[in-house]
Scaffold this active site. Structure first.
Site, mmCIF file in Angstrom:
data_model
loop_
_atom_site.group_PDB
_atom_site.id
_atom_site.type_symbol
_atom_site.label_atom_id
_atom_site.label_comp_id
_atom_site.label_asym_id
_atom_site.label_seq_id
_atom_site.Cartn_x
_atom_site.Cartn_y
_atom_site.Cartn_z
ATOM 1 N N CYS A 83 -79.413 -43.735 25.889
ATOM 2 C CA CYS A 83 -79.547 -43.424 24.474
ATOM 3 C C CYS A 83 -79.112 -41.984 24.193
ATOM 4 O O CYS A 83 -79.620 -41.046 24.827
ATOM 5 C CB CYS A 83 -81.003 -43.617 24.036
ATOM 6 S SG CYS A 83 -81.331 -43.109 22.333
ATOM 7 N N CYS A 128 -82.470 -39.866 22.792
ATOM 8 C CA CYS A 128 -83.620 -39.436 23.602
ATOM 9 C C CYS A 128 -83.384 -39.511 25.098
ATOM 10 O O CYS A 128 -84.231 -39.062 25.878
ATOM 11 C CB CYS A 128 -84.858 -40.257 23.233
ATOM 12 S SG CYS A 128 -84.772 -41.990 23.788
ATOM 13 N N CYS A 182 -82.863 -49.000 22.066
ATOM 14 C CA CYS A 182 -83.313 -47.951 22.974
ATOM 15 C C CYS A 182 -84.725 -48.258 23.424
ATOM 16 O O CYS A 182 -85.577 -48.656 22.626
ATOM 17 C CB CYS A 182 -83.269 -46.596 22.272
ATOM 18 S SG CYS A 182 -83.982 -45.260 23.272
ATOM 19 N N CYS A 221 -86.946 -44.897 21.892
ATOM 20 C CA CYS A 221 -86.990 -44.388 20.518
ATOM 21 C C CYS A 221 -86.527 -45.496 19.571
ATOM 22 O O CYS A 221 -86.121 -46.572 20.017
ATOM 23 C CB CYS A 221 -86.124 -43.128 20.381
ATOM 24 S SG CYS A 221 -84.343 -43.424 20.321
ATOM 25 N N ASP A 233 -55.427 -37.159 35.431
ATOM 26 C CA ASP A 233 -56.446 -37.663 36.358
ATOM 27 C C ASP A 233 -56.446 -39.191 36.338
ATOM 28 O O ASP A 233 -56.668 -39.802 35.297
ATOM 29 C CB ASP A 233 -57.810 -37.122 35.931
ATOM 30 C CG ASP A 233 -58.941 -37.584 36.841
ATOM 31 O OD1 ASP A 233 -58.667 -38.279 37.834
ATOM 32 O OD2 ASP A 233 -60.097 -37.235 36.544
#
EC number: 6.3.5.13
Length: 416
Positions: free
Chosen positions: A205, A208, A221, A224, A340
């Site tokens: 999340c 949080c 989540c 939260c 990369d």
């Protein structure tokens, strides 16, 4: 427009035309670059008086922009950066070239969204998704979500069309809460659901730090209140359900379920301009190729289809689009691709098992190691011509990243 802006716009169009005439490209960058050098506010001047939609996200921007342009075209002429030049230079060039159209649909690189919001004051912004891309120079995904969130808070009057299935997008659109508990004013949001096959960038999340839980098409989540909002537009079977519960069959020339999601987004954005889905769906089917993507070319008895894939999420979708047929993979690591190639290890190449696989490109050996780890047999070829010679007549799928894709397009253009 002010005189300076008029001169800059005229010079921009001329520079772009000269670039095209000289065979140095489509002019979609150089024209805007010169125009902005003459008048740094040229993009804002060109945007004034138009109803504008911005389309941004990590994947699907170019296709969704093309579909949205077709849908909004029901109302009248639409300016758009159809060749994928999605930074302010490209936007400036596109608007200068188009003249005084009432509408514009612009693809925007996700890193430039805040800047283009300020310059164009759009009517609506569509946010598609956020995932890892060009790891050596692009921002980390949650940082990109933070930048979007900060930009949207500064523009609460803009209408947002956003992907309900991507936790990063939902969080970016959700207004933050002050320490005292007061919620900051945010934009009005229309949610669409097109599914999220790639989920490896949204396990945690962004609010949080707790794990994101998932069940069927829902997510939430575990620590939260952040959760998947109820979507207004939903892909269902081979069509789209609108906010009133009406189902509209979508017939596309573009392959893959991901493009049904792009079509749903296009209809949702067009609806913000007052376009009815029943008027727009037919126009979506006229889109066959976008800057060479999905293009099909016949050469030496092979029906060659070109698919662009630039990061793990888009490679996953490319495997879904490709037929079970001989497949050429091409990887470069030049500046537009990102230098990369470690992202190859985030791609599951298992869907290629059981088909003839050929590899080429500047970094073919990196790809060879990755395929070997995944247990996918392959053959290395040095050129695109060698790949054609190594496959039987019939379908040949080609999946390549940016510059590898352009190399193959150029080779096909030379022959055809």
């Amino acid at each position: 427009m002010p005189l300076r802006a008029k001169v800059a716009s005229s010079v921009s169009r001329t520079a772009a035309a000269l670039s095209r005439a000289a065979g140095r490209g489509d002019g979609s960058v150089i024209g805007g670059w010169i125009g902005l050098k003459i008048d740094p506010d040229l993009l804002a001047h060109l945007a004034a008086g138009r109803a504008i939609a911005l389309i941004s996200g990590t994947n699907g921007k170019t296709t969704t922009t093309r579909l949205t342009s077709a849908a909004v075209g029901v109302l009248g002429p639409v300016a758009t950066n159809s060749f994928g030049a999605n930074m302010p230079t490209g936007h400036t060039s596109a608007l200068a070239k188009a003249g005084s159209t009432p509408y514009a649909v612009l693809e925007v690189d996700e890193h430039y969204l805040a800047q283009v919001l300020e310059a164009t004051e759009p009517k609506v912004v569509a946010l598609l998704n956020l995932s890892r891309d060009q790891l050596d120079r692009a921002k980390e995904v949650s940082m990109m979500a933070q930048l979007w969130r900060a930009a949207l808070v500064r523009h609460p009057s803009i209408r947002v069309v956003a992907n309900a299935d991507d936790p990063m997008v939902v969080w970016a659109v959700t207004p933050p809460t002050h320490p005292g508990g007061q919620v900051v004013a945010g934009p009005s949001v229309t949610w669409f659901s097109a599914g999220q096959r790639w989920q490896d960038d949204s396990w945690v999340c962004p609010e949080c730090g707790s794990p994101i839980a998932r069940a069927e098409d829902q997510w939430w989540c575990s620590g939260c209140p952040l959760q998947r909002p109820t979507p207004h537009w939903v892909v269902e079977d081979d069509g789209v359900v609108d906010p009133y519960g009406n189902w509209h069959k979508i017939t596309l020339q573009l392959p893959g379920r991901v493009n049904l999601g792009n079509a749903a987004t296009a209809l949702a954005v067009a609806a913000e301009f007052g376009v009815r889905p029943t008027d727009a769906v037919g126009r979506l089917g006229t889109v066959a190729s976008i800057a060479g993507r999905y293009a099909q070319v016949v050469r030496d008895g092979r029906n060659i289809r070109l698919l662009l894939a630039k990061n793990p999420a888009s490679w996953l979708e490319a495997f879904d689009m490709a037929d079970h047929a001989p497949t050429l993979l091409s990887i470069n690591a030049r500046d537009p691709d990102g230098l990369d190639t470690s992202w190859l290890y985030d791609v599951d190449f298992a869907p290629l098992r059981g088909r003839q696989v050929l590899i080429t490109g500047d970094r073919a050996y990196d790809l060879a190691v990755r395929l070997d780890v995944n247990g996918v047999p392959f053959r290395h070829v040095h050129t695109f011509t060698d790949a054609i010679a190594a496959t039987p007549p019939g379908r040949l799928e080609v999946i390549a990243n940016y510059t590898a894709f352009q190399d193959i397009r150029a080779e096909l253009d030379r022959v055809n």
